[in-house]
Design a protein around this motif. Structure first.
Motif, PDB file in Angstrom:
ATOM      1  N   LEU G 131       0.742  -1.442  -0.238  1.00 40.44           N
ATOM      2  CA  LEU G 131       0.105   0.281  -0.073  1.00 40.44           C
ATOM      3  C   LEU G 131       0.778   1.115   0.054  1.00 40.44           C
ATOM      4  N   ASN G 132       1.966   1.521   0.961  1.00 40.64           N
ATOM      5  CA  ASN G 132       2.650   2.373   0.815  1.00 40.64           C
ATOM      6  C   ASN G 132       3.381   2.878  -0.365  1.00 40.64           C
ATOM      7  N   VAL G 133       3.986   1.715  -1.428  1.00 43.62           N
ATOM      8  CA  VAL G 133       4.088   2.081  -2.332  1.00 43.62           C
ATOM      9  C   VAL G 133       3.496   2.380  -3.382  1.00 43.62           C
ATOM     10  N   ALA G 134       2.517   2.043  -2.897  1.00 44.72           N
ATOM     11  CA  ALA G 134       1.072   1.947  -4.303  1.00 44.72           C
ATOM     12  C   ALA G 134       0.792   3.688  -4.625  1.00 44.72           C
ATOM     13  N   GLU G 135       0.576   3.861  -2.873  1.00 43.89           N
ATOM     14  CA  GLU G 135       0.257   5.404  -2.361  1.00 43.89           C
ATOM     15  C   GLU G 135       1.020   5.987  -2.812  1.00 43.89           C
ATOM     16  N   GLU G 136       2.124   6.042  -2.783  1.00 39.61           N
ATOM     17  CA  GLU G 136       3.137   7.188  -3.155  1.00 39.61           C
ATOM     18  C   GLU G 136       3.228   7.353  -4.681  1.00 39.61           C
ATOM     19  N   ALA G 137       2.927   5.995  -5.488  1.00 43.93           N
ATOM     20  CA  ALA G 137       2.740   6.183  -6.747  1.00 43.93           C
ATOM     21  C   ALA G 137       1.801   7.129  -7.463  1.00 43.93           C
ATOM     22  N   ALA G 138       0.677   6.656  -6.563  1.00 46.57           N
ATOM     23  CA  ALA G 138      -0.493   7.185  -6.630  1.00 46.57           C
ATOM     24  C   ALA G 138      -0.436   8.645  -6.855  1.00 46.57           C
ATOM     25  N   VAL G 139      -0.647   9.290  -5.704  1.00 44.31           N
ATOM     26  CA  VAL G 139      -0.570  10.496  -4.869  1.00 44.31           C
ATOM     27  C   VAL G 139       0.221  11.086  -6.107  1.00 44.31           C
ATOM     28  N   THR G 140       2.175  11.077  -6.156  1.00 46.81           N
ATOM     29  CA  THR G 140       3.259  11.717  -6.629  1.00 46.81           C
ATOM     30  C   THR G 140       2.363  11.796  -8.091  1.00 46.81           C
ATOM     31  N   ALA G 141       1.681  10.681  -8.802  1.00 48.65           N
ATOM     32  CA  ALA G 141       0.827  10.554 -10.534  1.00 48.65           C
ATOM     33  C   ALA G 141      -0.248  11.943 -10.044  1.00 48.65           C
ATOM     34  N   GLU G 142      -0.945  11.941  -9.213  1.00 46.17           N
ATOM     35  CA  GLU G 142      -1.975  13.223  -9.167  1.00 46.17           C
ATOM     36  C   GLU G 142      -1.642  14.968  -9.428  1.00 46.17           C
ATOM     37  N   LEU G 143      -0.541  15.028  -7.591  1.00 49.43           N
ATOM     38  CA  LEU G 143       0.092  16.136  -7.824  1.00 49.43           C
ATOM     39  C   LEU G 143       1.043  16.295  -9.364  1.00 49.43           C
ATOM     40  N   LEU G 144       1.349  15.448  -9.879  1.00 47.81           N
ATOM     41  CA  LEU G 144       2.032  15.583 -11.646  1.00 47.81           C
ATOM     42  C   LEU G 144       0.688  15.849 -12.731  1.00 47.81           C
ATOM     43  N   GLY G 145      -0.148  16.488 -12.025  1.00 45.45           N
ATOM     44  CA  GLY G 145      -1.613  16.211 -13.290  1.00 45.45           C
ATOM     45  C   GLY G 145      -2.159  15.462 -13.335  1.00 45.45           C
ATOM     46  N   ASN G 146      -1.992  14.669 -13.416  1.00 50.59           N
ATOM     47  CA  ASN G 146      -2.370  12.851 -13.882  1.00 50.59           C
ATOM     48  C   ASN G 146      -3.981  12.655 -13.797  1.00 50.59           C
ATOM     49  N   THR G 147      -5.083  12.509 -13.793  1.00 53.25           N
ATOM     50  CA  THR G 147      -6.270  11.609 -12.750  1.00 53.25           C
ATOM     51  C   THR G 147      -5.556  10.276 -13.080  1.00 53.25           C
ATOM     52  N   VAL G 148      -6.440  10.121 -11.959  1.00 55.69           N
ATOM     53  CA  VAL G 148      -5.405   8.643 -11.369  1.00 55.69           C
ATOM     54  C   VAL G 148      -6.148   7.430 -10.541  1.00 55.69           C
ATOM     55  N   LYS G 149      -6.912   6.637 -10.795  1.00 58.99           N
ATOM     56  CA  LYS G 149      -7.376   5.617 -11.326  1.00 58.99           C
ATOM     57  C   LYS G 149      -6.893   3.940  -9.426  1.00 58.99           C
ATOM     58  N   ARG G 150      -6.335   3.573  -8.981  1.00 61.32           N
ATOM     59  CA  ARG G 150      -6.193   3.066  -8.452  1.00 61.32           C
ATOM     60  C   ARG G 150      -7.488   1.398  -8.066  1.00 61.32           C
TER      61      ARG G 150
END
Lengths: 251, 251, 251, 251, 251, 251, 251, 251
Positions: G131-150
């Motif tokens: 989960l930690n790694v997944a959220e690091e990826a997901a949140v980073t992608a969002e903050l870089l301006g992407n729509t993210v689906k988990r």
């Protein structure tokens, strides 16, 4: 030897001095000895006085105390390796005569005397950081009934220090060579003496040392003859092997 | 320095001695030099006479010949490392003046003379099996303009052989220490000399040698000061580094 | 040189100015010097002023203090590496003049002055995380009598930062290149300068970095010429080697 | 011992029976012996009759022949390990009395007789695939003057085979235990005997064997006491070490 | 089986007993089962009573409690492995009927009974240090509905202890063999029994043990037939596999 | 979409236009598509024109020919990687239109045209020794319908060569960066461009390169953002991934 | 483009509208841009809004605060990865608008808005422990301006869970696949989708997992096409790469 | 059981029907059986019909022939694994009834019939490159008396192929899952079936596959329950283990 004993049993049976059950039992015991297992016990006997050993690291003081008590009651000498002060204190509480060798991290309880071997075991160590392993080897060898000479701080980056001690080192019948980092000591030593050398790599170092791997590989690849190797930091194992070697030709 | 040149160009432009296009081109060239790249060329100049290098292993004789021809036509000295006889024969066919150093596995084509460095580079090697790597180092160092002394078969399992040569070894300003197996040579050497030592692990050995890993790790973990390490079997790299060191304070 | 001294002794013996025993002793001492060991001491002399070194990590403050005191009393400069504040405080208590370099994790006690080398040692570091190792190298080099220039935060993922500093970097006679992770700095640097480079891999990173293995292997496999490598995080070793190199052609 | 000789020299000098130069030379030679190096030679002497050794693998038949001839002329016994038939044929051509032990891959040339040790060396091998290494050990031990008993095909996956031989195995003073794959033989053996065991991992196996790594690690981690280890496939080294051990208490 | 059901639906649809939507839904559900996914559920059913599992290590007591509660509410048996006392206390607070097996480090919450398998699973362990892993295996196997026999402290360095238990060991239909260090137990066992053996390497040891690598490689290279291996310290996995094997021929 | 079709079937069934069996079959087929598997086929369709791939290495020419023939008859484009000339000759014999790209070691048989992607894929390679892998990547990318630009011999030990090509490199939408030895190219590149970079480590090198491990670890630890990595020497895989990326936003 | 500007300068110089010094300066600036470095800045511009990044692990809260403050004052977005709560608290004290994403262990300070990419990035994770790694990826992608689906908890040991989500997963233009232990998720996913997949091995596991090595190797050896790999636990790197990919065809 | 026999012997002795020597011999034989060794033979009996095995790789055809002849004469079934055609031809010359399974690389000589097990062993293989190992497993299992079903080319990168075969796969009582590269097959399979799975990693792959290491580690770390692992490429071992499992509950 035991054939006579069997005949004796059979005769006793024939003459009804032994019941069928007694005969059976007596035979089984004798034949058992013939089949190798008696030899296992005999083999233990041969190492008589050699202590039973507890590897304390990873055990609680309580656990060590209980194992030690059990062995002590059997009349064995007891040797605890990698023991902390806490281990010792727990043991001391229960067994008054327990001794502690701090640098060697060894607990010892003597119940029987090991007879002294003739030869000398030399413990040669490269750096002051290898002291714990060196003392584990030296104290173990002493407790197993050997005369031990210590040659510390004779690392190969100052080879003259080693040469200065050569006379004394050559009087030993077996050598234990202890080194971390590049692990070159047994190789240099092997070119200067004619005794067998037990090499002990230590985990002293950092980085590409990989917790003793560098010294281990170096020792296994020694270009000197007469060198064999034990596990990283295994001062106890080296001393045990050296003790067996030191008694060759004695029995 | 070049500021005057720019002013010169601008003046020529102002006075129509240069067309717009010529001015542009001339400026670009000059400023380019100002931005670091000229220095790259200058830096090449500094190593003038140092050969261009072909790593022949894994190339066909035909490929090596073509690369060599190309470099040769540029007027460079050409150094081919890890070359087999087949490589050399192909090159020799096309370039008459090519030389071959068999033990070093080196092809050399001289087009310009490298000026001689003052210091001596000592190549110290443990066993006869390390000969190829040792010769690669020694011949490379010679071709890069150094006086080289070879000290072979001075492995640490017979440390007196090393001590016998100590006087001569100490006259070298840089040392290349080559050893396989347990790789202890640079460490022992490092305790006896005060020159910097480039250590070369070799893949000589078997089993737990793991193709030179044992010697590599031992050298990286050397307890002697002044030792740095290059790749396994990299005699060329050691000699190149030693050559740079040997010229320090000369330019 | 010493031949005259021997003749002197023999003549004194012939003329009974020396007893047989005195003659014997005097000869032994002189010849000893002839056999290499005197050279060992001379070699020490040559590095005069270079400090004796304590690797503090894994030692207690008390142990470090005692070793430092002993060396200090011998009049040596003393250099403690990988020392914590606790180590320093223990030493400071006993030796007033001890200094502490916090980022470099170095304790230093000066008893004698090292004469200054002419060349400059450049310490080039990739990331801010490599700072401790970089400072260990830089401070060590300074304490060994070198002028040091620091070029920090010039990692290769922003190569223009490196090129911006090129002019200054090229004025150094030796370079220490420090990098963790992919360890590419020495390679890129090696293509831009003509000085020898001591590469120091650091354990900075995580995952497939394997505690510095990635940087170590990258540096050993550098496709640039003139690069040699020391152990992971070994800033001290790099500085020591660089100091030896920096003095070449001076003696 | 040699003090008298020195006095003799000094007296000869005093009485002009020796010139100054002759005196100097004579003294130097004698004192040299006193400083450890003579002991190196003495130490060689001690191993008298032990052969000089050529590791043939990776050398051409021609190279092996030349080295062998050189040693042979010195009057040494010569032992060539890892030699192919081609190596042997080249040697045989030049030295009539050369012998070849095919399974052991050993060439031997006898020039002097090694006196026989009292104890027996037992060579215990797990599988038929370990035969080459086992024979290398057994033949080497014989050529070094030991009585050797072979116990082959006693792998631990059929532990009763080992127990069947226990009587004989226990008569040996040193054991060499050879095994590939999971390398369990020395451990099982170590629980049944009281002699020291030299363990030889072999590269026999595939897959996760990683060329002998599995057996090597298993042996280094043996839970039996009295086991030390040599390099993978190093039958020669095990036999050499065992020979040194087997002579303890004899000199 | 289900074909009849489909026909039934179609007929109901034809006779307007089902609306179009109802028909669609009913068909989809049935066909879904035909396409493999139903089998996934069936497959789950088959393992009915087998618990859902939580790997507690690295989770907070709070997290474990919540996962356990969720599973518990679904009516599943819940098995928590590698759980500390803190994990258990958190769970116990929320679920009264939770049990804790301390040496096995297992939390268990029973909601449904697993029917008993006929065969016996034997858990054979080398040393007392392997106890945690052994108990994890033994308790897991019991909780999965097996009769378990424990054979502890039968390490191969005293092979007679193993032979003493052979009668009982041979009555087991599957064996789990647990050992650290040199990992020889499954090999020796494999030569004495005819049941399949699941080998579990443990991380017990130090130095060249490399956290269980030595035992893992030894077990993968076992020269005994019938041995397969699970991850280091994976007592749970071995027990799960053994349980599946123990039920073969029962369903 | 398909709901209407189901209704149609049900109605046909109600009106006896379909038998029970026909209805069943038709329904199963439609629902199957609903459950994800149809999408698998659709997904294949999406990559339409992308060839089927044969990894030739380790297969005989005969085997490759047969697999190629089979695929060819299905109308697929066929791409054979790691193919030798012998593989090609066998294929050519059977399929006239087969082409061979020698440096790329690729066989290609075109049966259908792949539509061209808009972006450019740049293939950037460090050394001439990486040529085979680079060409495997470049030719694969071309055959998958991409415009490819090659930038060869721009290794980081001469960073100005890379900067010279920067303009062109920046026009690519995806980059494939190929390097052996120290594997620094993707890192340096990553600091100069804003496209995603697929890094391909090659097995080019020797010694501590460990068959590509050094470059692999360096690339995984790249301090540049936007770099991801494929297997050692996997030029094909890099090109396939780059092709998928290059088509993003096109469909 | 810039040629006109140069001509303008030259004309101004000719007409004395610019002094010599002004001309020189103006030219240098323009040409500098021509030589690649301007492009470096432009390239930075291109990634405008992308944050500057701090790797917090191993830094003190104080250090992180200072770096963050410095970046914040430059007007950059600031992203701190691997940050503990303590890091965040220190930053929050100084910068009011700092946000903390606890599971992702990310600090974010927004100063400028990143424009939104069109495509969706899917983050697919195997187990709850990832989960930690997944959220690091997901949140980073969002903050870089992407729509993210988990898509979490879709591990391959229950492949139907993955198939259930297939429809949604296929709508993503790039996928990040995160898995520890045997690391099979990207491979299975690669067979079901046609988007490029960035695989992230995690260090979740124990024993033969060797801190993520098992998953890393599995992913590098994936038999599915379209998979590339980043460092163990490198959720941030995967998200950054995915963001670059997701914007292809947009600029 | 045997107690009566002993009484019988003792009575015969008492009544002089047996001499002392005969009595002794008879007793020894009986008691021997009591002490575990008889059981070893019995245990062999239990596996009756199971062949004796020759690992041919690394042996000469001549050696294999001789071993085979010896076993054949004992009346054993003989199974030769990893045998080339040359091995087979040599054996065939001497033993007419020898059979060869080419893809499985197996020689078989039948002397006795193995009775058929009830359950089915399923051999599931990922790629065509794994064929040799798969056939080694399948043919071995057949020769050991099992019904075998082969499921080839069902790699996880096309998971629908695996699901298509699920019905049949679920009918097997034991599964052997064979895969190289990322080794994910046993994990995916483990989530779909309830039989125990023997996983066989293969050395198929290149680069970071490291000769099967990637698949081996992946399988050891499988997140699916019920998976155990054998050595890389060990199809024989998997089949042997599966055979033992398949007979559970039969005896």
């Amino acid at each position: 030897m035991y054939k006579d004993k069997i005949l004796q049993i059979l005769m006793n049976f024939k003459q009804d001095a032994l019941s069928t059950d007694e005969t059976l039992e007596a035979l089984k015991k004798l034949l058992y000895e013939d089949l190798g297992f008696a030899k296992i016990d005999h083999h233990r006997e041969m190492r008589k006085g050699f202590p039973e050993v507890i590897f304390c690291q990873g055990k609680t003081p309580q656990q060590v105390k209980e194992i030690a008590l059990h062995m002590h009651k059997n009349g064995s000498n007891v040797l605890g390796t990698r023991s902390s002060k806490h281990h010792f204190e727990a043991v001391k509480e229960a067994i008054e005569e327990a001794d502690y060798y701090e640098e060697a991290r060894i607990i010892f309880i003597r119940n029987t005397v090991v007879n002294k071997a003739k030869g000398i075991i030399g413990v040669v160590a490269a750096g002051t950081s290898d002291l714990n392993v060196a003392e584990e080897a030296a104290v173990t060898a002493e407790l197993l009934g050997n005369t031990v000479k210590r040659f510390y701080d004779v690392g190969v980056a100052g080879v003259h220090r080693l040469i200065d001690k050569l006379d004394e080192i050559r009087q030993c019948s077996v050598l234990i060579a202890i080194a971390g980092m590049e692990g070159a000591l047994p190789t240099v030593l092997g070119g200067l003496v004619s005794s067998p050398i037990i090499a002990v790599p230590t985990s002293v170092g950092y980085g590409a040392n990989f917790h003793g791997l560098s010294a281990l590989l170096a020792m296994l690849n020694s270009c000197a003859c007469g060198v064999s190797v034990v596990n990283i930091d295994n001062g106890f194992g080296a001393a045990y092997t050296a003790s067996l070697i030191n008694r060759i030709g004695e029995s």
